[in-house]
Scaffold this motif. Structure first.
Motif, PDB file in Angstrom:
ATOM      1  N   ARG A 187      -0.376 -28.997  25.547  1.00 48.10           N
ATOM      2  CA  ARG A 187      -0.098 -27.861  26.639  1.00 48.10           C
ATOM      3  C   ARG A 187       1.254 -27.328  26.203  1.00 48.10           C
ATOM      4  N   ASP A 188       1.512 -25.963  26.365  1.00 45.34           N
ATOM      5  CA  ASP A 188       2.768 -25.210  25.738  1.00 45.34           C
ATOM      6  C   ASP A 188       4.054 -25.888  26.739  1.00 45.34           C
ATOM      7  N   TYR A 189       3.701 -26.434  27.909  1.00 42.48           N
ATOM      8  CA  TYR A 189       5.247 -26.869  28.524  1.00 42.48           C
ATOM      9  C   TYR A 189       5.380 -28.207  27.783  1.00 42.48           C
ATOM     10  N   GLU A 191       5.178 -28.546  24.603  1.00 44.04           N
ATOM     11  CA  GLU A 191       5.758 -28.013  23.215  1.00 44.04           C
ATOM     12  C   GLU A 191       7.308 -27.432  23.845  1.00 44.04           C
ATOM     13  N   ALA A 192       7.270 -26.881  24.812  1.00 42.60           N
ATOM     14  CA  ALA A 192       8.509 -26.145  25.313  1.00 42.60           C
ATOM     15  C   ALA A 192       9.535 -27.186  25.443  1.00 42.60           C
ATOM     16  N   ALA A 193       9.091 -28.389  25.935  1.00 40.25           N
ATOM     17  CA  ALA A 193       9.974 -29.518  26.194  1.00 40.25           C
ATOM     18  C   ALA A 193      10.351 -30.148  24.967  1.00 40.25           C
ATOM     19  N   ARG A 194       9.327 -30.110  24.030  1.00 45.62           N
ATOM     20  CA  ARG A 194       9.785 -30.789  22.606  1.00 45.62           C
ATOM     21  C   ARG A 194      11.098 -29.695  22.046  1.00 45.62           C
ATOM     22  N   ALA A 195      10.968 -28.538  22.338  1.00 46.64           N
ATOM     23  CA  ALA A 195      11.758 -27.174  21.565  1.00 46.64           C
ATOM     24  C   ALA A 195      13.161 -27.620  22.141  1.00 46.64           C
ATOM     25  N   SER A 196      13.084 -28.335  23.753  1.00 46.47           N
ATOM     26  CA  SER A 196      14.342 -28.393  24.498  1.00 46.47           C
ATOM     27  C   SER A 196      15.179 -29.380  23.726  1.00 46.47           C
ATOM     28  N   ALA A 198      14.580 -32.561  24.046  1.00 43.44           N
ATOM     29  CA  ALA A 198      14.680 -33.842  24.709  1.00 43.44           C
ATOM     30  C   ALA A 198      13.823 -35.008  23.992  1.00 43.44           C
ATOM     31  N   VAL A 206       9.272 -36.734  32.643  1.00 38.58           N
ATOM     32  CA  VAL A 206       9.170 -35.561  33.431  1.00 38.58           C
ATOM     33  C   VAL A 206       7.783 -34.747  33.352  1.00 38.58           C
ATOM     34  N   HIS A 207       7.461 -34.545  32.146  1.00 40.02           N
ATOM     35  CA  HIS A 207       6.266 -33.511  32.124  1.00 40.02           C
ATOM     36  C   HIS A 207       4.917 -34.212  31.950  1.00 40.02           C
ATOM     37  N   GLY A 210       3.592 -36.844  35.564  1.00 39.95           N
ATOM     38  CA  GLY A 210       3.163 -36.382  36.715  1.00 39.95           C
ATOM     39  C   GLY A 210       1.715 -35.651  36.711  1.00 39.95           C
ATOM     40  N   ASN A 211       1.385 -35.239  35.427  1.00 42.24           N
ATOM     41  CA  ASN A 211       0.122 -34.589  35.072  1.00 42.24           C
ATOM     42  C   ASN A 211      -0.965 -35.566  34.855  1.00 42.24           C
ATOM     43  N   VAL A 293      -5.421 -28.551  41.001  1.00 38.34           N
ATOM     44  CA  VAL A 293      -4.301 -27.607  41.463  1.00 38.34           C
ATOM     45  C   VAL A 293      -4.926 -26.294  41.761  1.00 38.34           C
TER      46      VAL A 293
END
Lengths: 295, 335
Positions: A187-189, A191-196, A198, A206-207, A210-211, A293
């Motif tokens: 998922r992109d989120y 990928e976005a977390a990797r881009a952060s 972290a 965190v990401h 929970g999922n 969800v």
């Protein structure tokens, strides 16, 4: 960054949004079948917890002169077994062992299997291959056969029976955990977390967790019924609980000789296993749709 | 900080090949040359637009330059320092270079409130939770989402446009210098798209950002970009100032691509399809110039010789612009 630094800390009431678990509860309560199943599960769990207070008679005390009484006998509403023990009391007390053997292996397998599966899914590469191919080896055996073989090899007894059931349930849970994690990882989120920048551990905490834990947990819940049936099977073969301890599978085994004398009484433990596993299945099914969800 | 003349990011020889099939020993049999030797620079404060058909390697280039995918080859220099080197650790580079993806829903963790999603980044870089949340709320306000109403919501409770604003705020929370917008507005309705584009223009000014703007929508790229890079099958076909590229494209592919834009002028209709068919498979790209299979000006030499990107400020990779390349229309060819 003028906007950021000049922004005064705003003391405004943040409009509370319905939390995730609250929305799950709301959707679950709408599902009549699932609620009914949850009530049945709750009743069985409560009966097992307070078995010795609820049971009208001593489940171990038998009398040879009142053996195999039919359902509805005065004082013995569900009849008596082949040693003259009260069936109702034995079924209530038996729920303890059956539930224990149904739930414990699944819980332990859920812990171990989730860690392995999430790690395999998130790390990928050769680690994934190593874990998943090892798991595949266990898939070569039918689960009943595997449980019996492991139990037989380890020797009879409650602990060994639960251990072998745990080993049986780890592979399917690893598989589900790996599949869900692989999906979430793409998922992109994430990928976005990797881009952060972290660390992998933070991203998982965190990401990812929970999922993925929800779906894995729901799957594990559905295994409880399988576990109960397998545990009953092991007891039936004499590999699990030992007499005179009441346990549904074992009771089914000892009563099978009475099937022509008192068929209804002999079928009672089976009915208990059936109702409990169906209730757990429907409960987990309802939980799964409630946790979706987008619904 | 280095001088303003130093490019913010400069990429040389960037390449990434994906194995699509492997033999029993794991050796690749077929390889997709997604990005195959790409060079470009992005200057401080400018917007570089990247255009091209689906599958030409736009998004892969973006992910490679942010090191979200490890490149097989190539060098990435950010403001004079090698990314991942001693002067610029990868984590610091990640703070300074952020990305907004196309899918606004998939870009947000469904289990986190949008406030928590935005505050995650700064916390990774050491900002205390409280200040990170304050920053998240300030940014929400800045992108036009009232914090009091939106901060505690979950992604599925927002519209696509609102979610993309959240994603922009999430990227800005790092206080980055470079923002890569990978088809960031492509999935939005036209009216919402315009609002978000205007917001991006304002934010760029306000925060002194540099953009890499990837889109397949040429009108949007023209509106946003100072310079434009046209990609074809994993290579750069043409790169130059937006006005020059749009007015006088030098590469036949860039020309065809621009002619495919619908015209608002009834006297200037598009009569023939300027380019047809699908691009060839990047698994086995054509030899020589990769565009020669669809180029109306192709000559036998195009299938043999690969053009090199050249031509200074308005660069082009085409044999017609290489002196002595053997193409009959080549500059200075002995006709």
């Amino acid at each position: 960054m003028s906007v950021l630094t000049s922004a005064r800390p705003q003391v405004v009431a943040i409009e509370a949004s319905e939390g995730y678990w609250r929305s799950v509860l709301r959707r679950f309560l709408k599902d009549k079948v699932a609620v009914a199943a949850a009530i049945v599960v709750l009743a069985i769990v409560l009966a097992a917890l307070f078995a010795h207070w609820i049971a009208p008679m001593d489940p171990y005390a038998g009398r040879t002169f009142r053996r195999l009484r039919p359902i509805g006998t005065e004082g013995f509403p569900l009849g008596t077994d082949e040693l003259g023990r009260d069936m109702l009391s034995r079924l209530i007390v038996g729920a303890r062992m059956s539930l224990l053997m149904g739930v414990t292996p699944v819980l332990i397998a859920f812990g171990i299997g989730s860690v392995l599966g999430i790690a395999a899914g998130f790390i990928g590469g050769w680690f994934n291959t190593a874990v998943m191919r090892t798991v595949d080896v266990f898939y070569a055996f039918p689960s009943v056969l595997l449980a019996v073989a492991l139990s037989g090899a380890l020797g009879a007894g409650l602990g060994n029976a639960m251990l072998s059931l745990t080993i049986v349930f780890i592979p399917p849970i690893v598989r589900v955990a790996e599949a869900v994690t692989t999906q979430v990882r793409a998922r992109d989120y994430v990928e976005a977390a990797r881009a952060s920048g972290a660390s992998a551990l933070t991203i998982v905490r965190v990401h990812v967790l929970g999922n993925v834990l929800g779906p894995i947990f729901v799957y594990a819940t559905s295994l409880i019924s399988v576990s109960m049936i397998l545990a009953s099977g092991l007891s039936f073969l004499g590999l699990g609980v030992r007499p005179p301890e009441p346990e549904w599978g074992l009771m089914l085994n000892t009563l099978r000789t009475a099937i022509y004398v008192q068929p209804w009484v002999a079928a009672l433990p089976g009915l208990c296993i059936f109702v409990t596993s169906i209730a757990f299945n429907m409960f987990s099914d309802g939980l799964r749709s409630a946790m979706d969800v987008k619904a | 900080m280095t001088s303003p003349a130093t490019p913010l990011i400069s990429v040389t020889g960037l390449a990434r090949h994906f194995a699509v099939r492997r033999d029993l020993l794991g050796r690749p049999i077929a390889v997709v040359r997604a990005v195959d030797g790409v060079d470009f620079t992005v200057r401080k404060g400018e917007t570089l637009g990247i255009v091209g058909e689906s599958g030409c390697g736009k998004s892969t280039t973006a992910r490679l330059m942010l090191k979200l995918i490890e490149p097989d080859a190539g060098e990435i220099v950010f403001d004079g320092a090698e990314v991942g080197g001693r002067d610029l650790p990868l984590k610091e580079f990640r703070r300074q270079a952020q990305i907004v993806f196309q899918d606004s829903y998939a870009s947000l963790n469904p289990r986190l409130t949008i406030e928590a999603s935005i505050a995650f980044g700064p916390q990774v870089h050491g900002l205390p939770a409280r200040q990170a949340v304050e920053r998240a709320r300030a940014l929400l306000a800045r992108v036009g989402l009232e914090p009091a109403r939106f901060a505690g919501r979950y992604p599925h409770e927002l519209s696509g446009g609102q979610r993309q604003r959240v994603n922009i705020a999430r990227a800005l929370a790092f206080e980055p210098r470079l923002l890569v917008l990978d088809e960031a507005v492509s999935a939005l309705d036209k009216s919402i798209e315009a609002q978000v584009l205007n917001l991006l223009v304002d934010l760029k000014e306000e925060f002194g950002l540099t953009y890499v703007f990837i889109s397949h929508d040429l009108n949007v790229v023209r509106f946003m970009s100072d310079r434009v890079m046209v990609m074809y099958l994993g290579k750069v076909a043409e790169i130059g100032p937006a006005d020059a590229v749009f007015a006088t494209p030098r590469h036949p592919y860039a020309g065809a691509l621009l002619r495919s834009m619908p015209s608002m002028d009834p006297d200037n209709r598009t009569e023939e399809a300027p380019i047809s068919g699908d691009p060839p498979s990047p698994i086995n790209p054509p030899p020589g110039c990769r565009f020669h299979t669809r180029c109306s000006l192709a000559e036998p030499v195009c299938a043999q010789r690969a053009p090199v990107l050249g031509g200074g400020d308005h660069g082009v990779a085409c044999l017609m612009h290489e002196a002595g390349s053997g193409h009959s229309r080549a500059v200075g060819a002995a006709a």
